[in-house]
Design an enzyme around this catalytic site. Structure first.
Site, PDB file in Angstrom:
ATOM      1  N   ILE A 147       0.827  -1.207   0.000  1.00 40.34           N
ATOM      2  CA  ILE A 147       0.000   0.000   0.000  1.00 40.34           C
ATOM      3  C   ILE A 147       0.861   1.257   0.000  1.00 40.34           C
ATOM      4  CG2 ILE A 147      -1.683   1.334   1.323  1.00 40.34           C
ATOM      5  CD1 ILE A 147      -2.870  -1.018  -0.178  1.00 40.34           C
ATOM      6  N   ALA A 148       1.914   1.255   0.787  1.00 35.42           N
ATOM      7  CA  ALA A 148       2.809   2.418   0.811  1.00 35.42           C
ATOM      8  C   ALA A 148       3.411   2.667  -0.571  1.00 35.42           C
ATOM      9  CB  ALA A 148       3.920   2.211   1.839  1.00 35.42           C
TER      10      ALA A 148
ATOM     11  N   SER B 121      11.399   0.557   8.178  1.00 36.39           N
ATOM     12  CA  SER B 121      11.090  -0.752   7.612  1.00 36.39           C
ATOM     13  C   SER B 121      12.015  -1.807   8.200  1.00 36.39           C
ATOM     14  CB  SER B 121      11.244  -0.727   6.084  1.00 36.39           C
ATOM     15  OG  SER B 121      11.087  -2.006   5.531  1.00 36.39           O
TER      16      SER B 121
ATOM     17  N   TYR C 161      11.475   1.467  14.360  1.00 42.40           N
ATOM     18  CA  TYR C 161      10.483   2.531  14.203  1.00 42.40           C
ATOM     19  C   TYR C 161      10.666   3.629  15.238  1.00 42.40           C
ATOM     20  CZ  TYR C 161       8.034  -1.061  11.420  1.00 42.40           C
ATOM     21  OH  TYR C 161       7.693  -2.024  10.500  1.00 42.40           O
TER      22      TYR C 161
ATOM     23  N   LEU D 136       1.124  -0.215   8.465  1.00 42.32           N
ATOM     24  CA  LEU D 136       1.401  -1.508   9.079  1.00 42.32           C
ATOM     25  C   LEU D 136       0.136  -2.375   9.050  1.00 42.32           C
ATOM     26  CD1 LEU D 136       3.312  -0.187  12.218  1.00 42.32           C
ATOM     27  CD2 LEU D 136       4.340  -1.327  10.236  1.00 42.32           C
TER      28      LEU D 136
ATOM     29  N   HIS E  53      -2.047  -0.316  13.977  1.00 43.97           N
ATOM     30  CA  HIS E  53      -2.273   1.084  13.618  1.00 43.97           C
ATOM     31  C   HIS E  53      -2.338   2.014  14.818  1.00 43.97           C
ATOM     32  CE1 HIS E  53      -4.079   0.227   9.351  1.00 43.97           C
ATOM     33  NE2 HIS E  53      -2.799  -0.075   9.453  1.00 43.97           N
TER      34      HIS E  53
ATOM     35  N   LYS F 157      -6.407   2.889   6.648  1.00 49.98           N
ATOM     36  CA  LYS F 157      -7.695   2.373   7.125  1.00 49.98           C
ATOM     37  C   LYS F 157      -7.576   0.886   7.454  1.00 49.98           C
ATOM     38  CE  LYS F 157      -9.059   3.027   3.138  1.00 49.98           C
ATOM     39  NZ  LYS F 157      -7.653   3.245   2.765  1.00 49.98           N
TER      40      LYS F 157
ATOM     41  N   ARG G 115      -3.893  -9.644   5.138  1.00 51.61           N
ATOM     42  CA  ARG G 115      -5.286  -9.214   5.104  1.00 51.61           C
ATOM     43  C   ARG G 115      -6.233 -10.338   5.517  1.00 51.61           C
ATOM     44  NH1 ARG G 115      -5.880  -5.614  -0.463  1.00 51.61           N
ATOM     45  NH2 ARG G 115      -3.958  -4.417  -0.218  1.00 51.61           N
TER      46      ARG G 115
ATOM     47  N   ASP H 173     -10.858  -4.360   5.761  1.00 48.75           N
ATOM     48  CA  ASP H 173     -10.076  -3.988   4.593  1.00 48.75           C
ATOM     49  C   ASP H 173     -10.862  -3.103   3.632  1.00 48.75           C
ATOM     50  OD1 ASP H 173      -7.896  -3.915   2.856  1.00 48.75           O
ATOM     51  OD2 ASP H 173      -8.465  -5.771   1.851  1.00 48.75           O
TER      52      ASP H 173
END
Length: 333
Positions: A26-27, A48, A67, A83, A88, A106, A174, A186
């Site tokens: 996604i990033a 990362s 992180y 993440l 999150h 999200k 997911r 998701d």
């Protein structure tokens, strides 16, 4: 001419320095190209566990495998979190405690209680904390809301929405229950949330679900139905159904639809919207755009004290309340 605030003018012109926590799919798809093309923000560093993956998203080559070290870097002003869902809130709160603004993928939280905890920190620190509901910035999405609000199609009575995909393997995050996997988490922030914001967050009642469970224990395919503002909504989410994306709104005078099988994921492609009144169909066309960039730029401008729409915390809470109730109804463990 005397310039007394030269330093503040320079700061206002300077791009916001973003740090990424997470360097996955996604990033790479979303905020990486958005910030590369931005005049308001830039990628300063990436957090990362995989150094090479991090470098692939860090124009400067600066990568933190810890992180916390990224959050300790004083040059980082804003954090983008992509993440697994279950992480999150933890990292959103840590980032704000470290003095960073936060844009979180999200769903921002696993439940309303978690979400309110993060919002409390945002209110305490005065920092921006926003859920990355990027499709809300798409001009076509905005136009659909304008049409409904204008009364052109009359009173809304029926709303149908869907976001599905297939081919998800068992090991994908997911699909892992413990990491916050599942179709509703998701895809619900798109198709289930859409009727809620469309109807101005009117009270939701009569929530019902039909669910097919994934072998990993999470919800694989869910139809979520509810009543809102005098309309009945039916939203489909699925991780194992061929791609199907639609958003159809029927009123007492006509209908409006996001056409093209890209109702919630139109990204750098032209798109269309269809209005039907009295049997006459009108098609409106929208130029290709990057709603991720529109979202990130709005946030960057606000960080610099400029103008830009931010999705309110109350929107996220309203969505999370419906998700919580839907999970309760379906009996998700």
């Amino acid at each position: 001419m005397e310039i007394t605030n030269f330093a503040s003018i320079l700061t206002a012109m300077e791009k916001v320095r973003w740090g990424f926590i997470g360097a996955g799919y996604i990033a790479k798809l979303a905020l990486y190209p958005a910030l590369l093309n931005s005049s308001d923000g830039e990628i300063y560093a990436v957090g990362s566990k995989d150094v090479e993956r991090g470098k692939s998203l860090s124009p400067s080559g600066l990568v933190y495998t810890d992180y916390d070290e990224l959050l300790a870097d004083p040059k980082v002003e804003a954090i983008y979190i992509s993440l697994p869902n279950s992480l999150h809130i933890e990292w959103s709160i840590k980032a704000m405690r470290a003095g960073k603004h936060v844009l979180c993928e999200k769903p921002a939280a696993m439940n309303v209680a978690q979400l309110k905890e993060a919002i409390a920190v945002a209110n305490e620190t005065g920092l921006i904390f926003m859920e990355a509901s990027w499709n809300r910035w798409h001009p076509r999405t905005i136009r659909l809301k304008e049409i409904v609000d204008s009364g052109l199609i009359g009173d809304v009575k029926d709303i149908r929405s869907a976001f599905t995909y297939d081919g998800l393997d068992l090991g994908n995050i997911r699909a892992i229950h413990e990491l916050g996997g599942g179709g509703l988490y998701d895809l619900g922030p798109y198709s289930v949330a859409a009727p809620i914001w469309l109807m101005d967050f009117a009270p939701v009642s009569n929530i019902a679900t039909e669910v097919k469970w994934h072998p990993g224990g999470c919800d694989e395919t869910v139809t979520t139905s509810f009543d809102i503002g005098g309309a009945h909504a039916k939203a489909l989410t699925s991780m194992n159904t061929p791609n199907k994306l639609y958003f159809d709104v029927v009123g007492t005078k006509g209908r409006v639809s996001l056409t093209g099988n890209d109702a919630f994921n139109s990204h750098n492609k032209a798109s269309t919207l269809e209005i039907e009144i009295g049997g006459k169909v009108t098609v409106e066309n929208f130029a290709a755009c990057d709603p991720y960039q529109l979202m990130a730029d709005s946030m960057s401008r606000r960080i610099r004290g400029g103008q830009g729409w931010l999705m309110p915390h109350s929107d996220s809470i309203a969505f999370a309340q419906v998700f919580d109730r839907a999970f309760e109804v379906m009996g998700r463990p």
